[in-house]
Design a protein around this motif. Sequence first.
Motif, PDB file in Angstrom:
ATOM      1  N   TRP A 119     -26.484  -0.869 -25.477  1.00 12.70           N
ATOM      2  CA  TRP A 119     -25.603   0.012 -24.711  1.00 12.70           C
ATOM      3  C   TRP A 119     -26.166   0.265 -23.315  1.00 12.70           C
ATOM      4  O   TRP A 119     -25.413   0.385 -22.345  1.00 12.70           O
ATOM      5  CB  TRP A 119     -25.428   1.336 -25.447  1.00 12.70           C
ATOM      6  CG  TRP A 119     -24.423   1.268 -26.552  1.00 12.70           C
ATOM      7  CD1 TRP A 119     -24.651   1.317 -27.885  1.00 12.70           C
ATOM      8  CD2 TRP A 119     -22.994   1.113 -26.409  1.00 12.70           C
ATOM      9  NE1 TRP A 119     -23.485   1.197 -28.600  1.00 12.70           N
ATOM     10  CE2 TRP A 119     -22.450   1.073 -27.725  1.00 12.70           C
ATOM     11  CE3 TRP A 119     -22.147   0.993 -25.323  1.00 12.70           C
ATOM     12  CZ2 TRP A 119     -21.088   0.932 -27.954  1.00 12.70           C
ATOM     13  CZ3 TRP A 119     -20.781   0.854 -25.567  1.00 12.70           C
ATOM     14  CH2 TRP A 119     -20.265   0.821 -26.855  1.00 12.70           C
ATOM     15  N   ALA A 120     -27.507   0.383 -23.215  1.00 18.37           N
ATOM     16  CA  ALA A 120     -28.113   0.588 -21.895  1.00 18.37           C
ATOM     17  C   ALA A 120     -27.862  -0.616 -20.994  1.00 18.37           C
ATOM     18  O   ALA A 120     -27.531  -0.470 -19.808  1.00 18.37           O
ATOM     19  CB  ALA A 120     -29.614   0.841 -22.046  1.00 18.37           C
TER      20      ALA A 120
ATOM     21  N   LEU B  12     -22.133   1.131 -14.387  1.00 19.30           N
ATOM     22  CA  LEU B  12     -22.393   2.149 -13.368  1.00 19.30           C
ATOM     23  C   LEU B  12     -22.570   1.511 -11.989  1.00 19.30           C
ATOM     24  O   LEU B  12     -22.116   2.068 -10.974  1.00 19.30           O
ATOM     25  CB  LEU B  12     -23.649   2.942 -13.740  1.00 19.30           C
ATOM     26  CG  LEU B  12     -23.503   3.928 -14.903  1.00 19.30           C
ATOM     27  CD1 LEU B  12     -24.858   4.509 -15.273  1.00 19.30           C
ATOM     28  CD2 LEU B  12     -22.528   5.046 -14.541  1.00 19.30           C
ATOM     29  N   ALA B  13     -23.243   0.371 -11.953  1.00 18.84           N
ATOM     30  CA  ALA B  13     -23.422  -0.320 -10.671  1.00 18.84           C
ATOM     31  C   ALA B  13     -22.072  -0.742 -10.093  1.00 18.84           C
ATOM     32  O   ALA B  13     -21.809  -0.572  -8.890  1.00 18.84           O
ATOM     33  CB  ALA B  13     -24.336  -1.536 -10.860  1.00 18.84           C
TER      34      ALA B  13
ATOM     35  N   ALA C 181     -20.324   0.716  -6.680  1.00 20.90           N
ATOM     36  CA  ALA C 181     -19.957  -0.180  -5.583  1.00 20.90           C
ATOM     37  C   ALA C 181     -18.479  -0.038  -5.222  1.00 20.90           C
ATOM     38  O   ALA C 181     -18.121   0.042  -4.036  1.00 20.90           O
ATOM     39  CB  ALA C 181     -20.280  -1.627  -5.969  1.00 20.90           C
ATOM     40  N   VAL C 182     -17.619   0.031  -6.232  1.00 20.32           N
ATOM     41  CA  VAL C 182     -16.180   0.170  -5.973  1.00 20.32           C
ATOM     42  C   VAL C 182     -15.876   1.536  -5.388  1.00 20.32           C
ATOM     43  O   VAL C 182     -15.076   1.678  -4.442  1.00 20.32           O
ATOM     44  CB  VAL C 182     -15.388  -0.052  -7.274  1.00 20.32           C
ATOM     45  CG1 VAL C 182     -13.915   0.273  -7.065  1.00 20.32           C
ATOM     46  CG2 VAL C 182     -15.558  -1.493  -7.743  1.00 20.32           C
ATOM     47  N   GLY C 183     -16.518   2.600  -5.940  1.00 18.48           N
ATOM     48  CA  GLY C 183     -16.258   3.949  -5.443  1.00 18.48           C
ATOM     49  C   GLY C 183     -16.673   4.129  -3.996  1.00 18.48           C
ATOM     50  O   GLY C 183     -15.942   4.727  -3.191  1.00 18.48           O
ATOM     51  N   ILE C 184     -17.846   3.618  -3.647  1.00 17.71           N
ATOM     52  CA  ILE C 184     -18.307   3.748  -2.252  1.00 17.71           C
ATOM     53  C   ILE C 184     -17.496   2.851  -1.333  1.00 17.71           C
ATOM     54  O   ILE C 184     -17.188   3.214  -0.183  1.00 17.71           O
ATOM     55  CB  ILE C 184     -19.801   3.409  -2.168  1.00 17.71           C
ATOM     56  CG1 ILE C 184     -20.618   4.443  -2.944  1.00 17.71           C
ATOM     57  CG2 ILE C 184     -20.269   3.353  -0.718  1.00 17.71           C
ATOM     58  CD1 ILE C 184     -22.082   4.128  -3.036  1.00 17.71           C
TER      59      ILE C 184
ATOM     60  N   GLY D 253     -26.149  -2.440  -6.518  1.00 14.97           N
ATOM     61  CA  GLY D 253     -27.172  -3.393  -6.956  1.00 14.97           C
ATOM     62  C   GLY D 253     -28.488  -2.727  -7.292  1.00 14.97           C
ATOM     63  O   GLY D 253     -29.164  -3.114  -8.252  1.00 14.97           O
ATOM     64  N   LEU D 254     -28.866  -1.707  -6.522  1.00 18.05           N
ATOM     65  CA  LEU D 254     -30.117  -1.002  -6.805  1.00 18.05           C
ATOM     66  C   LEU D 254     -30.081  -0.298  -8.154  1.00 18.05           C
ATOM     67  O   LEU D 254     -31.112  -0.134  -8.820  1.00 18.05           O
ATOM     68  CB  LEU D 254     -30.411   0.017  -5.696  1.00 18.05           C
ATOM     69  CG  LEU D 254     -30.865  -0.563  -4.356  1.00 18.05           C
ATOM     70  CD1 LEU D 254     -30.921   0.538  -3.296  1.00 18.05           C
ATOM     71  CD2 LEU D 254     -32.245  -1.219  -4.503  1.00 18.05           C
ATOM     72  N   LEU D 255     -28.892   0.102  -8.589  1.00 17.46           N
ATOM     73  CA  LEU D 255     -28.784   0.807  -9.871  1.00 17.46           C
ATOM     74  C   LEU D 255     -29.114  -0.087 -11.062  1.00 17.46           C
ATOM     75  O   LEU D 255     -29.372   0.419 -12.160  1.00 17.46           O
ATOM     76  CB  LEU D 255     -27.376   1.384 -10.043  1.00 17.46           C
ATOM     77  CG  LEU D 255     -27.000   2.521  -9.098  1.00 17.46           C
ATOM     78  CD1 LEU D 255     -25.582   2.986  -9.380  1.00 17.46           C
ATOM     79  CD2 LEU D 255     -27.984   3.684  -9.241  1.00 17.46           C
ATOM     80  N   LEU D 256     -29.113  -1.384 -10.871  1.00 20.11           N
ATOM     81  CA  LEU D 256     -29.429  -2.289 -11.975  1.00 20.11           C
ATOM     82  C   LEU D 256     -30.884  -2.151 -12.426  1.00 20.11           C
ATOM     83  O   LEU D 256     -31.227  -2.541 -13.547  1.00 20.11           O
ATOM     84  CB  LEU D 256     -29.140  -3.738 -11.573  1.00 20.11           C
ATOM     85  CG  LEU D 256     -27.666  -4.069 -11.306  1.00 20.11           C
ATOM     86  CD1 LEU D 256     -27.524  -5.501 -10.808  1.00 20.11           C
ATOM     87  CD2 LEU D 256     -26.825  -3.860 -12.566  1.00 20.11           C
TER      88      LEU D 256
END
Length: 367
Positions: A10-11, A18-19, A23-26, A51-54
């Motif tokens: 799941w992680a 989330l990444a 990206a889409v939200g920003i 990408g950093l969230l990965l």
Amino acid sequence: MNSLAQSRWWARLADPALALSTAVGIGAGPAAMGAPLSWHGTFGLGVILGGLLLVRRRRPVLVLVLSAAALIGYQSAGLFEGGAVWPLSVALFTAALGRPGRAAAVGALTLAGGLVLQGLDASEALARGGVELLWLALVCAAANSWRQYGRWRAEHQARLLQLEQTRLVEQRLIISREVHDVVAHTLAVVGVHLNVAVEALDDSPEEARAALRTAISVRNQAMTDLKAFVGGLRDVPQHGLESVAGLVEQAEAAGLDVRYDAEGDPDGVPAAQALTAYRIVQEAVVNTLRHSDAGRLAIRVRARPRALEVTVVDDGRSAAGFTAGHGLTGMRERVTALGGTLRVDADKGFSVRAVLPLTDDVTGLAP
């Protein structure tokens, strides 16, 4: 698939999701509010922050700092004016799970820098800064609540395990008393009838045979009773090295970044040493959650041909005022009973190192 594997699956699924959403939200969020969509502006920033969230689980604070630097860089270049805090929400939340003070400081500095770069007047800066500061506080508060819930859950599960072990010990004491009574009674009765058989063997063979039959009958009944009692012991579950994965999952649920390394063949470790290793890791995890305020935890179990090495180290603050309680005392007694060595260091967080000789010729180990 065990629970730890499911959690990590799941992680691995959550991080890309989330990444992508970041990206889409920003990238598209400002466009939804009427701002122009810029491929080298908002979209580029979204790709960088997403990408950093990965890798946010491995280096949460570093990811937050790099994300803040990218955001400030885009704002200083006039390529993004969508906000100074909300684009960092996921990175802030992740960093605040392990390092709440550093996360709040980075968020506050990013907010201050963003307000300065936007060149707002006092009233506009106060209004926008107040809203974003409130959002920063909410994200940090949510991370703190999640961290406290995870630690409470881990401690609660540890207490349940301790209660379970206490109940099992009491059950075994009851069974041991029953076994003692059965064995003592059986030996006494069989002994009497054997003496009768010996004395009557020459003068009264029939009486001797009757005495022997009675001894055999008593012996058979005793064996039936003992099988029933021992069967109860066999049904009692025992933890081993495979159960360490569950402790890792509990620590991760409490907000810790856990690295678990297992070397060697766990199937070749005797049950006593495997159970003791599990208890060592369990107590070390509980101490980290209660006293250390750590963000990372490293667990290493090495099954060598002649020894089992267990190491648990966290990066928490000093716990010099910590005193060993029943858990650490019990841990030391278990290791000593197996002829092993244990070292506990609380100068910089918690460090537990144990070496257990791999031999089955050890008795007296409490469950």
